[in-house]
Design a protein around this motif. Structure first.
Motif, mmCIF file in Angstrom:
data_model
loop_
_atom_site.group_PDB
_atom_site.id
_atom_site.type_symbol
_atom_site.label_atom_id
_atom_site.label_comp_id
_atom_site.label_asym_id
_atom_site.label_seq_id
_atom_site.Cartn_x
_atom_site.Cartn_y
_atom_site.Cartn_z
ATOM 1 N N LEU A 79 0.832 -1.157 0.083
ATOM 2 C CA LEU A 79 0.020 0.076 0.025
ATOM 3 C C LEU A 79 0.948 1.431 -0.064
ATOM 4 O O LEU A 79 0.374 2.223 -0.798
ATOM 5 N N GLU A 80 1.689 1.431 0.869
ATOM 6 C CA GLU A 80 2.711 2.760 0.979
ATOM 7 C C GLU A 80 3.469 2.737 -0.632
ATOM 8 O O GLU A 80 3.282 3.828 -1.026
ATOM 9 N N PRO A 81 4.077 1.782 -0.878
ATOM 10 C CA PRO A 81 4.829 1.900 -2.244
ATOM 11 C C PRO A 81 3.681 2.254 -3.435
ATOM 12 O O PRO A 81 3.893 3.105 -4.360
ATOM 13 N N GLU A 97 4.182 5.562 -5.702
ATOM 14 C CA GLU A 97 4.546 5.158 -7.062
ATOM 15 C C GLU A 97 3.649 5.805 -7.847
ATOM 16 O O GLU A 97 3.749 6.525 -9.086
ATOM 17 N N GLY A 98 2.239 5.861 -7.551
ATOM 18 C CA GLY A 98 1.235 6.556 -8.123
ATOM 19 C C GLY A 98 0.717 7.856 -7.754
ATOM 20 O O GLY A 98 -0.312 8.438 -8.401
ATOM 21 N N ARG A 99 1.553 8.553 -7.093
ATOM 22 C CA ARG A 99 1.195 9.782 -6.585
ATOM 23 C C ARG A 99 0.014 10.052 -5.676
ATOM 24 O O ARG A 99 -0.777 10.894 -6.193
ATOM 25 N N ARG A 117 10.767 11.053 -14.910
ATOM 26 C CA ARG A 117 10.853 10.972 -13.637
ATOM 27 C C ARG A 117 9.732 10.036 -12.860
ATOM 28 O O ARG A 117 10.092 9.688 -11.756
ATOM 29 N N ASN A 118 8.752 9.768 -13.522
ATOM 30 C CA ASN A 118 7.625 9.026 -12.712
ATOM 31 C C ASN A 118 7.542 7.792 -13.289
ATOM 32 O O ASN A 118 6.590 7.021 -13.129
ATOM 33 N N ARG A 119 8.650 7.282 -13.950
ATOM 34 C CA ARG A 119 8.694 5.691 -14.118
ATOM 35 C C ARG A 119 8.658 4.942 -13.233
ATOM 36 O O ARG A 119 8.251 3.548 -13.640
ATOM 37 N N ILE A 120 8.730 5.229 -12.103
ATOM 38 C CA ILE A 120 8.862 4.108 -10.899
ATOM 39 C C ILE A 120 7.103 3.675 -10.919
ATOM 40 O O ILE A 120 7.019 2.599 -10.342
#
Length: 290
Positions: A179-181, A185-187, A247-250
């Motif tokens: 949940l935290e990741p 990762e999804g902002r 930048r947001n590839r994570i």
């Protein structure tokens, strides 16, 4: 409430969708939300449309109503409900890229604005109905998200919220590794539970009139997205470039996490039906005290 990053802002959310816009359109298409499998035999496109039509049914939309789409993405949900239900829709998105895409596909009665819902500029009691399909998760101030809906809705107005939710019993590794990741990762500034959403809605003056846990009927979305993304990485140079340099590839890492979060029950998908209490008609004389 899962709160992985209290510093996350609407600017970061907008940057996520603007930068990854090509990938979102290739993987998700025009609708940036889950599909709903009613019979289990629907195609992915039919499932997406089924979720939209379910929202329209829950809202009991009728022709001529003024509606608000909070977090409207590319405006496709707004266009479908305007065409099928005869309503007028004002949509809000943080993403300039999404707003530009919507502007290139105009439809009478649909107005898409690149503006933050928390500063929407709409008049009090100006909407008959509102919906938020997987956008409340991106709200930095969730209590205000509900409060603005209550302010903008007219008395008796209905509000449907489709939301990614943390399970009430999600603890330990489910929070740390799923949940935290997913939120980072999804902002997503935070991810609430069903009880927290209902409490925030009630505090804003809204009444919860219905709730459905649709987790089992939407979870297939993520295996479909995983397949589409892998194919896009193979055949599309732009997708490969963004996977290396964005930048947001994570966010790519969230897809397997989301599949596992649904399978383990760590995350739920809730459909809330809310209403604003009826009040005295505008301009009505005050009632006597007896």
């Amino acid at each position: 409430m899962i709160v992985p990053d209290i510093s996350l802002s609407a600017v970061a959310v907008a940057d996520h969708y603007d930068e990854l816009d090509p990938v979102y359109r290739r993987v998700w298409g025009d609708h940036v939300h889950h599909g709903l499998w009613v019979t289990g035999r629907e195609t992915a496109r039919e499932a997406v449309q089924a979720l939209i039509d379910t929202v329209g049914d829950r809202l009991e939309l009728t022709p001529g109503q003024a509606c608000v789409d909070i977090g409207c993405g590319y405006g496709s949900t707004a266009r479908r409900l305007a065409e099928k239900r005869g309503v007028r829709v004002t949509g809000f998105t943080l993403s300039q890229e999404q707003a530009h895409y919507a502007a290139a596909r105009p439809l009478p009665g649909v107005d898409i604005k690149a503006r933050d819902w928390l500063d929407n500029g709409l008049d009090d009691a100006s909407a008959d109905a509102a919906w938020a399909i997987e956008s409340s998760e991106h709200m930095v101030d969730k209590p205000r998200f509900f409060a603005e809906a209550n302010r903008v809705l007219s008395p008796g107005g209905r509000f449907v919220v489709c939301a990614w939710l943390a399970a009430d019993d999600a603890t330990g590794w489910k929070v740390r590794h799923l949940l935290e990741p997913i939120c980072r990762e999804g902002r997503l500034p935070s991810m609430g539970t069903r009880a927290e959403y209902e409490a925030m809605a009630a505090a804003a003056g809204l009444t919860v009139t219905g709730y459905e846990d649709a987790s089992r009927r939407v979870a297939r979305t993520w295996t479909i997205c995983a397949g589409r993304l892998l194919k896009s990485l193979v055949v599309d140079q732009e997708t490969r470039r963004l996977a290396r340099t964005a930048r947001n590839r994570i966010f790519v890492l969230s897809i397997p996490r989301l599949i596992l979060a649904y399978r383990t029950g760590a995350m739920r998908y809730g459909i809330f039906v809310l209403s604003k209490e009826d009040g005295p008609a505008l301009g009505a004389p005050p009632q006597p005290p007896w």
